[in-house]
Scaffold this motif. Structure first.
Motif, PDB file in Angstrom:
ATOM      1  N   MET A 108      50.722  40.510  45.629  1.00 35.46           N
ATOM      2  CA  MET A 108      49.716  41.540  45.922  1.00 35.46           C
ATOM      3  C   MET A 108      48.972  41.184  47.206  1.00 35.46           C
ATOM      4  O   MET A 108      48.682  40.016  47.451  1.00 35.46           O
ATOM      5  N   SER A 109      48.659  42.193  48.002  1.00 40.06           N
ATOM      6  CA  SER A 109      47.873  42.003  49.217  1.00 40.06           C
ATOM      7  C   SER A 109      47.117  43.284  49.514  1.00 40.06           C
ATOM      8  O   SER A 109      47.421  44.361  48.968  1.00 40.06           O
ATOM      9  N   ALA A 110      46.111  43.182  50.411  1.00 40.73           N
ATOM     10  CA  ALA A 110      45.266  44.338  50.739  1.00 40.73           C
ATOM     11  C   ALA A 110      46.114  45.507  51.238  1.00 40.73           C
ATOM     12  O   ALA A 110      47.020  45.346  52.062  1.00 40.73           O
ATOM     13  N   GLY A 111      45.827  46.686  50.728  1.00 37.18           N
ATOM     14  CA  GLY A 111      46.545  47.885  51.119  1.00 37.18           C
ATOM     15  C   GLY A 111      47.689  48.251  50.198  1.00 37.18           C
ATOM     16  O   GLY A 111      48.182  49.388  50.248  1.00 37.18           O
ATOM     17  N   ASN A 112      48.126  47.307  49.353  1.00 34.55           N
ATOM     18  CA  ASN A 112      49.217  47.583  48.415  1.00 34.55           C
ATOM     19  C   ASN A 112      48.725  48.425  47.244  1.00 34.55           C
ATOM     20  O   ASN A 112      47.569  48.314  46.813  1.00 34.55           O
ATOM     21  N   ILE A 113      49.615  49.264  46.733  1.00 38.60           N
ATOM     22  CA  ILE A 113      49.354  49.985  45.487  1.00 38.60           C
ATOM     23  C   ILE A 113      50.241  49.360  44.420  1.00 38.60           C
ATOM     24  O   ILE A 113      51.457  49.260  44.597  1.00 38.60           O
ATOM     25  N   LEU A 125      41.656  42.594  39.643  1.00 33.42           N
ATOM     26  CA  LEU A 125      42.966  42.217  39.121  1.00 33.42           C
ATOM     27  C   LEU A 125      43.235  40.749  39.426  1.00 33.42           C
ATOM     28  O   LEU A 125      42.692  40.195  40.390  1.00 33.42           O
ATOM     29  N   PHE A 126      44.076  40.119  38.611  1.00 30.38           N
ATOM     30  CA  PHE A 126      44.508  38.752  38.897  1.00 30.38           C
ATOM     31  C   PHE A 126      45.957  38.615  38.460  1.00 30.38           C
ATOM     32  O   PHE A 126      46.435  39.336  37.589  1.00 30.38           O
ATOM     33  N   ASN A 127      46.664  37.679  39.098  1.00 30.55           N
ATOM     34  CA  ASN A 127      48.081  37.476  38.774  1.00 30.55           C
ATOM     35  C   ASN A 127      48.341  36.184  38.030  1.00 30.55           C
ATOM     36  O   ASN A 127      49.495  35.811  37.818  1.00 30.55           O
ATOM     37  N   GLY A 128      47.277  35.480  37.638  1.00 24.23           N
ATOM     38  CA  GLY A 128      47.425  34.256  36.858  1.00 24.23           C
ATOM     39  C   GLY A 128      47.652  33.012  37.677  1.00 24.23           C
ATOM     40  O   GLY A 128      47.804  31.916  37.128  1.00 24.23           O
ATOM     41  N   LYS A 129      47.660  33.139  39.002  1.00 23.97           N
ATOM     42  CA  LYS A 129      47.948  31.992  39.870  1.00 23.97           C
ATOM     43  C   LYS A 129      46.740  31.547  40.682  1.00 23.97           C
ATOM     44  O   LYS A 129      46.862  30.754  41.604  1.00 23.97           O
ATOM     45  N   GLY A 130      45.569  32.058  40.341  1.00 25.28           N
ATOM     46  CA  GLY A 130      44.358  31.708  41.066  1.00 25.28           C
ATOM     47  C   GLY A 130      43.897  32.835  41.969  1.00 25.28           C
ATOM     48  O   GLY A 130      44.702  33.620  42.471  1.00 25.28           O
ATOM     49  N   GLY A 131      42.584  32.896  42.199  1.00 19.55           N
ATOM     50  CA  GLY A 131      42.023  33.963  43.002  1.00 19.55           C
ATOM     51  C   GLY A 131      42.077  35.299  42.276  1.00 19.55           C
ATOM     52  O   GLY A 131      42.644  35.415  41.183  1.00 19.55           O
ATOM     53  N   GLU A 132      41.459  36.310  42.881  1.00 21.40           N
ATOM     54  CA  GLU A 132      41.467  37.634  42.281  1.00 21.40           C
ATOM     55  C   GLU A 132      41.467  38.704  43.364  1.00 21.40           C
ATOM     56  O   GLU A 132      41.184  38.433  44.538  1.00 21.40           O
ATOM     57  N   PHE A 133      41.803  39.912  42.966  1.00 14.68           N
ATOM     58  CA  PHE A 133      41.947  41.014  43.905  1.00 14.68           C
ATOM     59  C   PHE A 133      41.000  42.142  43.514  1.00 14.68           C
ATOM     60  O   PHE A 133      41.023  42.613  42.384  1.00 14.68           O
ATOM     61  N   GLN A 134      40.166  42.553  44.471  1.00 16.31           N
ATOM     62  CA  GLN A 134      39.280  43.682  44.248  1.00 16.31           C
ATOM     63  C   GLN A 134      40.001  44.955  44.662  1.00 16.31           C
ATOM     64  O   GLN A 134      40.715  44.983  45.669  1.00 16.31           O
ATOM     65  N   GLY A 135      39.836  45.996  43.877  1.00 15.64           N
ATOM     66  CA  GLY A 135      40.503  47.246  44.185  1.00 15.64           C
ATOM     67  C   GLY A 135      39.879  48.416  43.465  1.00 15.64           C
ATOM     68  O   GLY A 135      38.795  48.295  42.884  1.00 15.64           O
ATOM     69  N   VAL A 136      40.558  49.546  43.513  1.00 18.98           N
ATOM     70  CA  VAL A 136      40.092  50.752  42.830  1.00 18.98           C
ATOM     71  C   VAL A 136      41.285  51.396  42.123  1.00 18.98           C
ATOM     72  O   VAL A 136      42.437  51.207  42.529  1.00 18.98           O
ATOM     73  N   ILE A 137      41.001  52.140  41.079  1.00 19.26           N
ATOM     74  CA  ILE A 137      42.071  52.868  40.394  1.00 19.26           C
ATOM     75  C   ILE A 137      42.562  53.998  41.304  1.00 19.26           C
ATOM     76  O   ILE A 137      41.782  54.836  41.742  1.00 19.26           O
ATOM     77  N   GLU A 138      43.827  53.969  41.594  1.00 20.79           N
ATOM     78  CA  GLU A 138      44.443  54.952  42.486  1.00 20.79           C
ATOM     79  C   GLU A 138      44.978  56.147  41.729  1.00 20.79           C
ATOM     80  O   GLU A 138      44.868  57.291  42.187  1.00 20.79           O
ATOM     81  N   ARG A 139      45.556  55.892  40.562  1.00 26.50           N
ATOM     82  CA  ARG A 139      46.234  56.969  39.843  1.00 26.50           C
ATOM     83  C   ARG A 139      46.226  56.702  38.348  1.00 26.50           C
ATOM     84  O   ARG A 139      46.366  55.569  37.901  1.00 26.50           O
ATOM     85  N   GLU A 192      42.224  46.279  47.652  1.00 23.20           N
ATOM     86  CA  GLU A 192      41.381  46.358  48.842  1.00 23.20           C
ATOM     87  C   GLU A 192      41.101  44.994  49.463  1.00 23.20           C
ATOM     88  O   GLU A 192      40.994  44.871  50.683  1.00 23.20           O
ATOM     89  N   LYS A 193      40.987  43.958  48.605  1.00 20.92           N
ATOM     90  CA  LYS A 193      40.551  42.669  49.139  1.00 20.92           C
ATOM     91  C   LYS A 193      40.946  41.543  48.201  1.00 20.92           C
ATOM     92  O   LYS A 193      40.886  41.687  46.976  1.00 20.92           O
ATOM     93  N   TYR A 194      41.356  40.411  48.789  1.00 17.73           N
ATOM     94  CA  TYR A 194      41.622  39.207  48.008  1.00 17.73           C
ATOM     95  C   TYR A 194      40.410  38.287  48.092  1.00 17.73           C
ATOM     96  O   TYR A 194      39.851  38.064  49.180  1.00 17.73           O
ATOM     97  N   VAL A 195      39.988  37.737  46.949  1.00 19.69           N
ATOM     98  CA  VAL A 195      38.850  36.816  46.901  1.00 19.69           C
ATOM     99  C   VAL A 195      39.343  35.472  46.387  1.00 19.69           C
ATOM    100  O   VAL A 195      39.863  35.378  45.276  1.00 19.69           O
ATOM    101  N   ASP A 196      39.177  34.444  47.206  1.00 16.75           N
ATOM    102  CA  ASP A 196      39.628  33.100  46.841  1.00 16.75           C
ATOM    103  C   ASP A 196      38.543  32.425  46.007  1.00 16.75           C
ATOM    104  O   ASP A 196      37.632  31.791  46.543  1.00 16.75           O
ATOM    105  N   ILE A 197      38.628  32.574  44.697  1.00 21.95           N
ATOM    106  CA  ILE A 197      37.614  32.018  43.805  1.00 21.95           C
ATOM    107  C   ILE A 197      38.294  31.332  42.630  1.00 21.95           C
ATOM    108  O   ILE A 197      39.323  31.788  42.137  1.00 21.95           O
ATOM    109  N   GLU A 198      37.724  30.204  42.210  1.00 23.45           N
ATOM    110  CA  GLU A 198      38.268  29.455  41.078  1.00 23.45           C
ATOM    111  C   GLU A 198      37.230  29.362  39.965  1.00 23.45           C
ATOM    112  O   GLU A 198      36.037  29.188  40.241  1.00 23.45           O
ATOM    113  N   ARG A 199      37.696  29.469  38.743  1.00 24.45           N
ATOM    114  CA  ARG A 199      36.800  29.342  37.600  1.00 24.45           C
ATOM    115  C   ARG A 199      37.318  28.310  36.608  1.00 24.45           C
ATOM    116  O   ARG A 199      36.929  28.310  35.448  1.00 24.45           O
TER     117      ARG A 199
END
Length: 244
Positions: free
Chosen positions: A1-6, A31-45, A56-63
């Motif tokens: 996943m990356s910014a701009g992808n649906i 959203l998250f893919n289980g490998k670290g970090g998370e992705f901010q976005g909006v519901i498209e459809r 829209e954006k990847y956030v490099d955050i660890e919990r």
């Protein structure tokens, strides 16, 4: 996943977002893919044939906790294991292994065992969604106590890791030592917690665990249920050496 992808939302995630949270197109989500970090976005459809989100954006955050906590739990009633997996993930456990022991009240094998492990892994995923973890802990394939403890002995024998930084505890109501007796141990990088079934471990199983380097650990004068013991211990461990 990356910014701009649906991306298409998995069925379970789409159901939770749309049917439970009642989100609509344009609503923000993470959203998250289980490998670290998370992705901010909006519901498209949203549709009968599937739902999608715009990244829209990847956030490099660890919990994740700085302390690796592995729980080896003897098989008990399935609903109790669900509870242990769910709450263990919330508390920061990094790996969960379910074991069949001589006194386990449930016996699973073959396709039935595989189905339950898949269910428990999904419980872990759902717990991550709830608590904000972006690395999904593994629920390892079901195995027998004898096979697992044999692997632990072999691992200990060939490990190059400093064993003083790798604690192994076996919960026991007969143990003479509690966590405060180990509170001076530092630094600690990982802890493996071995928890028995409702009827406890047999003497032979207890001896085998100690041969693998597990130290009997007590949690006070009260006897906990199987589903309480691991969670109480993990909470205390996180307070001593983790991120609480």
């Amino acid at each position: 996943m990356s910014a701009g992808n649906i991306v298409e939302l998995p069925r379970e995630a789409a159901h939770h977002a749309i049917r439970v949270l009642r989100l609509e197109p344009g609503a923000p989500l993470i959203l998250f893919n289980g490998k670290g970090g998370e992705f901010q976005g909006v519901i498209e459809r949203i549709g009968k044939n599937g739902s999608a989100a715009l990244i829209e954006k990847y956030v490099d955050i660890e919990r994740e906790s700085p302390l690796e906590i592995r729980v080896a739990q003897a098989a008990c009633a399935s609903d109790k294991i669900d509870w242990i997996v769910q709450k263990g993930v919330e508390l920061g456990v990094s790996n969960i292994q379910i074991l069949t022991t001589k006194l386990s009240v449930i016996k699973l094998s073959g396709e039935r065992a595989e189905k339950r492990v898949r269910h428990w892994q999904q419980v872990a995923v759902s717990a991550c969604e709830q608590c904000g973890r972006n690395r999904v802990p593994q629920v390892a394939p079901l195995t027998s106590f004898s096979c697992w403890v044999g692997a632990q002995i072999n691992e200990r024998k060939h490990s190059t890791v400093n064993t003083s930084a790798d604690l192994r505890f076996m919960l026991s109501p007969c143990a003479k030592k509690g966590l405060r007796d180990f509170s001076g141990s530092s630094p600690i990088s990982s802890i493996t917690l071995l928890v028995g079934p409702e009827g406890g471990f047999t003497p032979d199983e207890g001896a085998a665990a100690m041969a693998a380097g597990f130290v009997p650990l007590g949690l006070g004068p009260r006897i906990f249920r199987a589903e309480t013991a691991a969670l109480a211990a993990v909470s205390a461990i996180q307070a001593l050496w983790g991120d609480y």
